[in-house]
Design an enzyme around this catalytic site. Structure first.
Site, mmCIF file in Angstrom:
data_model
loop_
_atom_site.group_PDB
_atom_site.id
_atom_site.type_symbol
_atom_site.label_atom_id
_atom_site.label_comp_id
_atom_site.label_asym_id
_atom_site.label_seq_id
_atom_site.Cartn_x
_atom_site.Cartn_y
_atom_site.Cartn_z
ATOM 1 N N HIS A 94 -8.502 12.486 8.302
ATOM 2 C CA HIS A 94 -7.995 13.713 7.673
ATOM 3 C C HIS A 94 -6.956 13.406 6.596
ATOM 4 O O HIS A 94 -6.665 14.255 5.763
ATOM 5 C CB HIS A 94 -7.507 14.740 8.711
ATOM 6 N N ASP A 230 -10.725 9.810 14.203
ATOM 7 C CA ASP A 230 -10.013 10.217 12.986
ATOM 8 C C ASP A 230 -9.443 9.019 12.214
ATOM 9 O O ASP A 230 -8.239 8.792 12.195
ATOM 10 C CB ASP A 230 -8.886 11.187 13.400
ATOM 11 N N SER A 662 0.714 11.242 10.944
ATOM 12 C CA SER A 662 -0.714 10.979 11.028
ATOM 13 C C SER A 662 -1.039 9.665 10.355
ATOM 14 O O SER A 662 -0.570 9.394 9.253
ATOM 15 C CB SER A 662 -1.500 12.100 10.371
HETATM 16 N N1 ARG Z 1 -3.524 18.779 13.585
HETATM 17 C C1 ARG Z 1 -3.555 17.569 12.810
HETATM 18 C C2 ARG Z 1 -2.382 17.511 11.803
HETATM 19 O O1 ARG Z 1 -1.562 18.371 11.813
HETATM 20 C C3 ARG Z 1 -4.877 17.344 12.144
HETATM 21 C C4 ARG Z 1 -5.295 18.339 11.094
HETATM 22 C C5 ARG Z 1 -6.605 18.077 10.412
HETATM 23 N N2 ARG Z 1 -7.758 18.448 11.216
HETATM 24 C C6 ARG Z 1 -8.315 19.704 11.291
HETATM 25 N N3 ARG Z 1 -9.347 19.890 12.055
HETATM 26 N N4 ARG Z 1 -7.846 20.742 10.629
HETATM 27 O O2 ARG Z 1 -2.464 17.083 10.683
HETATM 28 N N1 ASP Z 2 -1.717 15.917 12.523
HETATM 29 C C1 ASP Z 2 -0.365 15.659 12.055
HETATM 30 C C2 ASP Z 2 -0.345 14.905 10.721
HETATM 31 O O1 ASP Z 2 -1.242 15.038 9.929
HETATM 32 C C3 ASP Z 2 0.442 14.949 13.093
HETATM 33 C C4 ASP Z 2 1.173 15.901 14.005
HETATM 34 O O2 ASP Z 2 1.602 16.969 13.548
HETATM 35 O O3 ASP Z 2 1.359 15.548 15.159
HETATM 36 O O4 ASP Z 2 0.611 14.266 10.362
#
Ligand code: ARG
Ligand code: ASP
Length: 727
Positions: A94, A230, A662
């Site tokens: 991502h 990921d 991330s």
């Molecule tokens: N929750 C994770 C972060 O805050 C991954 C976000 C990307 N993935 C998604 N399915 N939207 O970045």
């Molecule tokens: N998914 C988040 C990021 O892209 C990580 C988190 O918020 O724990 O940095």
């Protein structure tokens, strides 16, 4: 329980919790030796503080990069790590998504099918991505705050600080190719400088198909148990002198000072883990008033607006595969914070966060009034803060609506906002027109590639209606009032009419308009309904909201700075960690499952079996690639299986991470790479505001799954040859 007894109990809990706690915290690498190393070693860490951070020799920090963008390289959006001495770097799928998407076409869809460069020549350059290595840090508080006094006006203080920072940065960068950045810590009570070496030629090496890299999609996002692969791979290139250089064909792979050893040993419950990276923003030291505004006013409204937007997008995406492709990245963008906010509200409630904050504030009040000196510094700041929050709350809500339902409500409103400059050009500005037109044309091409007018009409009507229904006249843009009158509250009728007329309805109309643009056509632009709306929102925002909001927030910031200083003075025995601010931090904790809710206990790791359990070709997010099914069936896991013969995928641990972490390397007690951080578990996402070791978990991808996918799934095993894998 009586109120009083409840209060005493809470104070008691707070007192117990006031020593250094493992798990919680994001620590400054240059201060580990002073504050953390003993605690870390007690928790199982086998190396020294110098192994992590040492200016005069290669150390683990030299294998970590903050990923940024040209123009704002210090705002790291993700973290990455070096896994070979030929510049090979891993981060999340991502995090690389934009790069992968930018190289994709309908014929060569790297998002869908994955991408693997089979030779260095096939690696793909990415404009604008930067990778920063931290060279050194320094505490520059004394220099920054030199001459700053407590009774100074806030604006004067900021001016002086800015001047000092400029001088410090210039001095640090002088005669080097490094870039320096000074940031505030502890709400402006301390300042640290970070000096970086920033590389600008970062090429895409590989990415799994989205069915692996984004497996579970938004359904599983922020959730445990998780099965997302990921990751994506890049290579950092340098000039022939191994120094940063802009993209050039004959740049060479960077020889980093350090790269991580990769361990195949895997993890067990309670194993020590450590994360290095660039956490973006946390606010752990806010008052109960701030928490109330966020969780009782701002975020519920933002959630409500986004729920509507997501419902509308989802319905159209489900009805058309094309719309699904066009809107999936946008949907993910809107959904990500939307889902986190909901978890956050629940998590804070579960922790009784507001009561805990109130108890701490009561204790603070008492302490602040206990001596004349303390009184002078701290008495009354909380009641002032409370009053300011009461005053700023309606402004904050109006601001949220301007953003969420205004500029970002329907997308053409944001696009129209970019035409503001053009509309101001007069005859004598003729030479400025062409460059501006070219820029806007470029924006338009990108914009309309992922645009569906029927969806846009629904979004516009729905968000304007919500704006109108939830915001008082005082903070409602004039144009929305006009629309309400003219269309008797029928915002759908308005949207139909507006797009029948607007140049923003489609790419052809807009390009036609731009192709022969002359300043004399500013009038046509100024009558365009979408442009009028956009202008009206920005006028109201600029005149009624932003200045008043900014003024109060300045006061709040000042009080928060004083409160922070007071909290530290009140608890001299406690080791505080500064809120995340997009600078390098070390997190440590242990591998652990958790009890999610009544009768539900989660294990600490997931396996390929879980992917097969979720497999469903009918559901886009769970459509497992055939090859992965085959590998599962034949149990062809190579060296990557665990001792039980399972193929591990993800694991959960107690490291206190946040957005920006991330892609961060997750290390074992020997400093070897065992995983990639990529998310947190939903029950614990309030960790940005209040951490709880019982339930806050970071979610990591097991490095063995990465190697398995590269080797067995993608057939790109040659990439493993340059890695240092230890069994
Ligand atoms: N929750 C994770 C972060 O805050 C991954 C976000 C990307 N993935 C998604 N399915 N939207 O970045
Ligand atoms: N998914 C988040 C990021 O892209 C990580 C988190 O918020 O724990 O940095």
């Amino acid at each position: 329980m009586t109120r009083k007894f409840k209060l005493i109990l809470l104070v008691a809990i707070l007192l117990i919790g006031s020593n250094v706690r493992a798990d919680e915290g994001m620590w400054i690498p240059m201060l580990l030796k002073k504050y953390n190393i003993e605690d870390m070693q007690k928790a199982g860490f086998k190396l020294t503080a110098e192994d992590i951070y040492e200016v005069n020799q290669a150390c683990l920090k030299d294998a970590v990069v903050g990923l940024g963008r040209e123009g704002r390289p210090f705002r790291h959006f993700c973290t990455g790590e070096l896994v070979s001495d030929e510049g090979l770097m891993i981060t999340n799928h991502h995090c690389g998504y934009g790069a992968i998407q930018s190289h994709s076409t309908l014929e060569r869809d790297y998002l869908k099918d994955g991408f693997w460069a089979m030779s260095r020549e096939e690696e793909l350059a990415n404009e604008g991505i930067t990778a920063s290595f931290l060279i050194r840090m320094a505490d520059v508080t004394d220099k920054v705050l030199d001459g700053v006094t407590e009774d100074m006006k806030e604006a004067d203080r900021q001016k002086l600080i800015k001047k000092h920072i400029k001088a410090i940065v210039e001095d640090a960068e002088k005669d080097t190719h490094y870039r320096a950045s000074v940031k505030a810590y502890f709400n402006g009570n301390q300042y640290f400088m970070a000096v970086y070496e920033i590389f600008k030629d970062v090429r895409l090496v590989g990415a799994p198909p989205s069915a692996i890299g984004k497996f579970g999609g938004d359904t599983d996002n922020w959730m445990w148990p998780r099965h997302t692969g990921d990751f994506s791979m890049f290579r950092i290139y340098a000039g022939k002198d191994n120094k940063p250089a802009s993209y050039a064909k004959d740049n060479v792979p960077l020889k980093p000072k350090q790269s991580f050893k990769i361990s195949l040993k895997g993890v067990n419950q309670d194993d020590f883990t450590m994360v290095f990276g660039y956490p973006g923003t946390t606010t752990e030291y806010l008052t109960s008033y701030a928490l109330k505004m966020m969780t009782e006013v701002d975020n519920p409204h933002k959630i409500k607006i986004r729920t509507k937007k997501l419902d509308l997008m989802r319905a159209d995406m489900d009805a058309s595969p094309l719309v699904r492709i066009q809107y999936s990245a946008k949907y993910a963008g809107v959904a990500n914070s939307w889902k986190r906010w909901q978890g956050e509200i629940k998590g804070l409630k579960r922790l009784n966060a507001i009561e805990k904050k109130e108890a701490l504030e009561a204790k603070f009040e008492e302490w602040a009034n206990s001596t004349p000196e303390l009184k002078k510094k701290y008495a009354g700041i909380l009641s002032k803060m409370k009053a300011y929050y009461a005053e700023v709350t309606p402004l904050s809500l109006a601001r949220d609506y301007a953003m969420e339902a205004g500029f970002r409500g329907a997308e053409t409103v944001g696009l129209a906002g970019k035409f503001k400059n053009l509309s101001t050009f007069k005859k004598e500005d003729a030479d400025k027109v062409q460059p501006e037109v070219e820029k806007l044309k470029k924006d338009a091409v990108k914009f309309y590639k992922n645009f569906n007018l029927p969806t846009e009409k629904k979004l516009l009507a729905a968000t304007l209606k919500m704006y109108n229904d939830n915001i008082s006249d005082e903070f409602l843009p004039e144009e929305i009032k006009n629309i309400k009158l003219k269309y008797k509250g029928d915002f759908e009728a308005y949207a139909e009419k507006a797009f029948a007329k607007s140049i923003f309805a489609n790419q052809e109309k807009l390009e036609q308009f731009l192709n022969n643009y002359k300043p004399s056509q500013a009038k046509k632009l100024s009558k365009d309904p979408v442009f009028v709306l956009s202008n009206s929102i920005s006028f109201l925002y600029g005149s009624k909201i932003a200045p008043a909001y900014g003024k109060i927030m300045n006061q709040i910031d000042k009080l928060q700075r004083t409160y922070m200083a007071g909290l530290m003075e009140m608890q001299p025995e406690k080791v505080f960690y500064p809120d995340a601010n997009s600078t390098f931090r070390v997190h440590y904790g242990k591998v652990s499952g958790y009890k999610a809710r009544n009768a539900v206990q989660y294990e600490h790791y997931t396996t390929l079996e879980g992917i097969i359990e979720k497999d469903n070709p009918e559901i886009f997010d769970y459509d497992v690639p055939q090859k992965l099914r085959d590998l599962y069936k034949s149990k062809d896991f190579g060296d990557y299986a665990n001792e039980k013969g399972e193929m591990p995928v993800c694991f959960a641990a107690t490291n206190h991470t946040t957005g920006g972490n991330s892609g961060s390397p997750v290390l074992n007690a020997n400093g070897e790479l065992i995983g990639l951080n990529f998310d947190r578990a939903w029950e614990g996402v309030m960790s940005d505001l209040m951490y709880d070791p019982e339930i806050c978990r970071n979610v990591s991808l097991d490095i063995r799954y990465v190697l398995f996918i590269v080797d067995k799934f993608a057939g790109a095993g040659y990439l493993l040859d340059e890695m240092n894998i230890v069994k």
